[in-house]
Design an enzyme around this catalytic site. Sequence first.
Site, mmCIF file in Angstrom:
data_model
loop_
_atom_site.group_PDB
_atom_site.id
_atom_site.type_symbol
_atom_site.label_atom_id
_atom_site.label_comp_id
_atom_site.label_asym_id
_atom_site.label_seq_id
_atom_site.Cartn_x
_atom_site.Cartn_y
_atom_site.Cartn_z
ATOM 1 C CB ALA A 1 0.348 4.691 9.778
ATOM 2 C CG PHE A 2 2.448 6.891 4.470
ATOM 3 C CD1 PHE A 2 2.442 7.590 3.271
ATOM 4 C CD2 PHE A 2 2.457 5.509 4.423
ATOM 5 C CE1 PHE A 2 2.457 6.928 2.053
ATOM 6 C CE2 PHE A 2 2.483 4.832 3.222
ATOM 7 C CZ PHE A 2 2.480 5.540 2.030
ATOM 8 C CB ILE B 1 4.166 10.541 15.116
ATOM 9 C CG1 ILE B 1 4.478 10.991 13.682
ATOM 10 C CG2 ILE B 1 3.094 9.457 15.095
ATOM 11 C CD1 ILE B 1 5.100 9.911 12.806
ATOM 12 C CB THR C 1 1.914 3.437 13.494
ATOM 13 O OG1 THR C 1 2.172 4.371 14.549
ATOM 14 C CG2 THR C 1 0.524 2.846 13.659
ATOM 15 N NE ARG D 1 11.152 3.017 9.454
ATOM 16 C CZ ARG D 1 10.253 3.891 9.005
ATOM 17 N NH1 ARG D 1 8.978 3.723 9.309
ATOM 18 N NH2 ARG D 1 10.623 4.915 8.272
ATOM 19 C CG HIS E 1 4.781 0.611 6.199
ATOM 20 N ND1 HIS E 1 5.946 0.063 6.638
ATOM 21 C CD2 HIS E 1 4.925 1.956 6.382
ATOM 22 C CE1 HIS E 1 6.771 1.007 7.045
ATOM 23 N NE2 HIS E 1 6.173 2.166 6.908
ATOM 24 C CD GLU F 1 6.872 -3.187 7.272
ATOM 25 O OE1 GLU F 1 5.634 -3.274 7.358
ATOM 26 O OE2 GLU F 1 7.510 -2.189 7.625
#
Length: 433
Positions: A399-400, A253, A334, A336, A397, A365
């Site tokens: 981004a994926f 990434i 993006t 943890r 959360h 979160e």
Amino acid sequence: MEKFEYIVKNPLGIHARPAAHIAQACVSFKSQVTIECNGEKASGDSVLRIMALHAMKGDKLIVSAEGPDEKEALAKIQEVLVESAPKNKKVDVLRVAFYGTKDYDRIFFSELSQDRGEGAYNASIKYFDTRLTEETAHLATGYDAVCIFVNDEAPRKVIELLHDCGVRLILLRCAGFNNVDVKACAEYGITVLRVPAYSPYAVAEHAMTIIQAANRRINKAYNKVRDNNFALSGLLGVDLHNKVAGILGTGRIGVCMARICKGYGMTVLGWDAFPNKALEEEGLLTYVSKDELLQKSDLISLHAPLIMGENGTYHMIGAHEMHMMKDGVMLVNTSRGGLIDTEALIHSLQRNKFHAVALDVYEGEDENVYTDHSEDMLKEDIVARLTQFPNVIVTSHQAFFTREALQAIAAVTMENARNFNESLEYGPAEVKA
């Protein structure tokens, strides 16, 4: 355009597993791949569309590719089709308790788990909406495996409960595993398998999306225009061109983010506990110490795993690190939430340290991730405090969250389940204590 014809030999036809392998192969190439069977066509990068062709044994496939790497793409697909032929190996049906289920999970996982036989995934999934916690672990009674995500909880107590339920496998449908007590799993003989990579492009592209949104105050601009206010006050951004990008963590990434920054005309600095010298040799980035990266970068992007304990990455960005940064720096996370000390971040924001901050993850979160709290009374004020700053953007959360990533997550997770069931090699998917 290049093409080839293939007569389906598998008694199950082009079922879930080969369809998943074909789609995963196609997304790795720039060429557009099309598969035709019995007059119907499907895009080669979509598992669901390939399966919708209902290609059976004896049917003819016409596979075509058009683009700069069309020959390579077709060669890879031919290899996949040959490998998907049935193996003479008997397998049991793996019973999986699937926690934290969302509608999009069902779409991809249900399709992949529906068929049985040689060469199939042979898994039976029971979906639970609830997260895995100490209170919900009992739902796994009678199941061989549990499938969990980043916001599920698997500390020692939960591992003990899962062991008592008969669970022998934890399938992580994500790359991170900081929410699992791996040592306890080893003690109780529970295998832990993850998805080491799904779509690094999805995460890196989201990182650049949200930091640019924060930089150019897109959220404010959108709301102002909705209010019929076209004034530019409060919307001043900065050019990224000729600025310095610092990439903390140069795995897949991080490398994708480095390439995006390079495309903007930025100078890229990198830091990693295990530097990849090939990246320097190709001219993508220059490795420096963490301190130098923090001091010189105009944009800092975090792409490191969360590792607790001494010499770990927990709060790798704290008050001391923020003090070292330039005034007006941009920060995006993006990876943890625990990588950043949130209280220190808020204090620095109050002192006007940052030009822009973009967070897809943040400390605490877990209770919020993928949950609608719009009708609930406020219990946790972290998000409320962060979003009060006009230069901060927080997303959930996500981004994926692309089609390609979801396909890959489902396929690799199911492949991990099959490998466990058939005592095959796990490769980089295995998480060890």
